[in-house]
Design an enzyme around this catalytic site. Sequence first.
Site, PDB file in Angstrom:
ATOM      1  CB  SER A 181      -0.938  -0.018   1.220  1.00  0.00           C
ATOM      2  OG  SER A 181      -1.863   1.042   1.148  1.00  0.00           O
ATOM      3  CB  THR A 182       1.365   3.934   2.508  1.00  0.00           C
ATOM      4  OG1 THR A 182      -0.020   4.021   2.780  1.00  0.00           O
ATOM      5  CG2 THR A 182       1.983   5.306   2.543  1.00  0.00           C
ATOM      6  CG  HIS A 208      -4.245  -0.821  -0.721  1.00  0.00           C
ATOM      7  ND1 HIS A 208      -4.011  -0.824   0.634  1.00  0.00           N
ATOM      8  CD2 HIS A 208      -4.875  -1.989  -0.991  1.00  0.00           C
ATOM      9  CE1 HIS A 208      -4.491  -1.924   1.159  1.00  0.00           C
ATOM     10  NE2 HIS A 208      -5.018  -2.658   0.202  1.00  0.00           N
ATOM     11  CG  MET A 301       0.167  -4.107   3.796  1.00  0.00           C
ATOM     12  SD  MET A 301      -0.362  -3.633   2.148  1.00  0.00           S
ATOM     13  CE  MET A 301      -1.936  -4.454   2.087  1.00  0.00           C
ATOM     14  CG  ASP A 304      -6.587  -5.235   2.530  1.00  0.00           C
ATOM     15  OD1 ASP A 304      -7.319  -6.217   2.739  1.00  0.00           O
ATOM     16  OD2 ASP A 304      -6.224  -4.879   1.394  1.00  0.00           O
TER      17      ASP A 304
END
Length: 580
Positions: A181-182, A208, A301, A304
Site C-alpha cells: 500500500s503506502t 492499493h 497495509m 488489509d
Amino acid sequence: MINPRDIRVLVVGDTVTYRRIVSDSLSTIPGISVVGSAPNGRIALARIEQLRPDILTLDLEMPVMDGLELLRQLKQSGSDVGAIVLSGITRESTNLTITALELGAFDFVAKPNEGSSEKNAEWLQQQLRLRIEAFSRRKHTKKILHGRDNQKATRNDAAQTTCGVTEHEPGDVEVVALGISTGGPKALSHMLPQLPADLSAAVLIVQHMPPGFTKSLANDLNKRCGLRVSEAVDGQSVLPGHVLIAPGGRQMKVLREEGQSTIRITDDPRENSCRPSVDCLFRSVARAYGPNAVGVIMTGMGYDGALGCQQMKQRGAPIIAQDESKGYLIDSRLGALAQEAGCTSFNDFCHKSRASRTLQIQVIDAITTQETLFFRDASPFEALKHKAIPEAIDARMGTSSSRRLRIWSAASSTGQEPYSIAMTLADLLPDIHSWDINILATDISDTALAQASLGKYAKHEVRRGMTPTMLSRHFREEEDGWRIKDNIRSMIRFERRNLLKPFTGLGPFDIIFCRNVAIYFDIDVKRNLFNRLADLLTPEGYLFVGSSESLNNLDPRFTPQLHCQSVFYQPNKRSSLATA
C-alpha cells in the site's frame, strides 16, 4: 494507529485555492505543522532550505519549475525531505505521477473530484494523514537504525524482510501473492527488477491504488523488469514468470480448476475499505494453492491482509513481512482481532485484553511467529550432532550423571525444533533407552504448545526438513497426517514459559536453543536474557541462537565457537572465535 510526531509540512502548488485546501486539511491533523507554502519548485527549494520541512505536498504541473524538476534537484542534492504528490486522474497525470515516484516521491494522493466539497476535503485529509503517518513511521525507524552500534543503516527499503520465513524445496512455490500500500510503487520499483527473468512462479500483486494508476504502474515496471508485468485482465491464465497487478478499483482473485489457474476481476464489495483488497486475493490463493504459495506483505497495509495471511498460513503457505518497523506487525496482526472484539481503539483493546484470558491467548497467538520447520537452518543440528552432544557426553564421563542430558528449546513454537533435537539424539545414541534425557520445550503460546504436545503434523509440514528415511524412522503415518513416535515424544516436556520472566525452577542445562526470538527484543532486554541463560548452562554447556543473531558486545560471559558453519556460544572461554 501510530500518529505522526512533529512533522513539518511545506505545501507546494501553483494556485492559492490548492494551497489553502491542502493547508486546511493538514492543519486539523494532530502532530502536523504546516510551516509554509510555495507556488512553484524554485521558490520551494529556497523555502526547503529556510524552513526545513520533513515532507512536501506537491502539485506536479507548475510554472517556472514543475514538480518533476523539483524532485530531480532534491534527489541530486541528497535531500531527505519526503514528497507526497497530489495527482489528477487523467492518463497524462497518472504517467507524470509514476515518473514522480521514480524520482523519489514517497507516495501520491489522487485529487478528489466527486461529491460535495466537504466530503472531498474529508477524503483528502484522511488520505494525507495515512501517508504522512507512514512517512513519519519510516523516518523514525530509520533514525533508530542509523543509531544502532554507531553504524549507518544500509537496508534497502523494499528488500529487507523479517522472518517467519520458511524454506521450500525447489519447485514447490507456484505463486507469490503480494500485498502493498503506502509507499508501494517505490518499493516495487526496487524489488521487482531484482527477480530473475526465469522465475518459475507467478507473482500476483494487490497495490492499493485508484482506477487508472495501476495500468501506468504496470507499464513502467514492465520496462524495468526481466519478468513480464501487466495489469491483470479477467479470464487470463496465471503463468510462471508473469507479474499481474490488480486493476485499481476492482477486486482480483484466483480460481483453480483441473490444475489450471485463472484470474477473475470483479466488482465485489470493498474489504477493509479497500478495492482491490489483499484479503480478497490472499483468501483465493490459499484455496487455490495451499502450501505451494508464498504470501508477502509490504508497506503501509493497515488491517488489509491480516486475515488473508492467516488463511494462507493455515493452508501451509509461509508469510514474509517487510521489516521496516514492528509497528506494521501490531497493525496487521492485532487490527483484525481488535475489530472482532468490538474495540474502537488500541487503548480500548488493551483494556479489554487485560481483563480477558481468552483475549490474551488470542493476542499471543496473533503477535508470535509460529512458522517453522523441522531441522530449520541445518547447520546448528550438524553442530549439535558432531560437536555439542559428543562433548557434553565426554564432559560427564566419570561423574554420577554421566548418562544424563538436559536440553532446553526456549522458543519451541509448534514443536519442530525440540522434536528435531530428540531425533538427532535418537540417531546418535543407539542405546538411548539407557540414558536419562530430558528436553524441556517452552513457548509463550498455549495454542502452539498444545499442537506441539500432540506431535501430529500435516503432510506439507513433515515435508519441510524431513527426509523420507527420517520420516519413516521417527513418525507413523495416520489417515490425515503423520504423528511422532512415542520414543521421541517421551523425551520432551512441554511447558508455558515467558522468557522475560524469572527462570525459577530451571536448569542446569547442557544445551540451550534460543533461536530467532531475541531479535524482537531491545538491547537491554537481550542483554538481560542472555545473562540469565548463562546462569542456567553447565560450565561446558552450549547456547545456540538464530543465524541472524549475535552475542557480540552483549554478554562477556559467552565466547563464540564455530563448527559445521554454525556459530554457537559457550560460557566464558576468554578467546576469540575458535574453529573446532
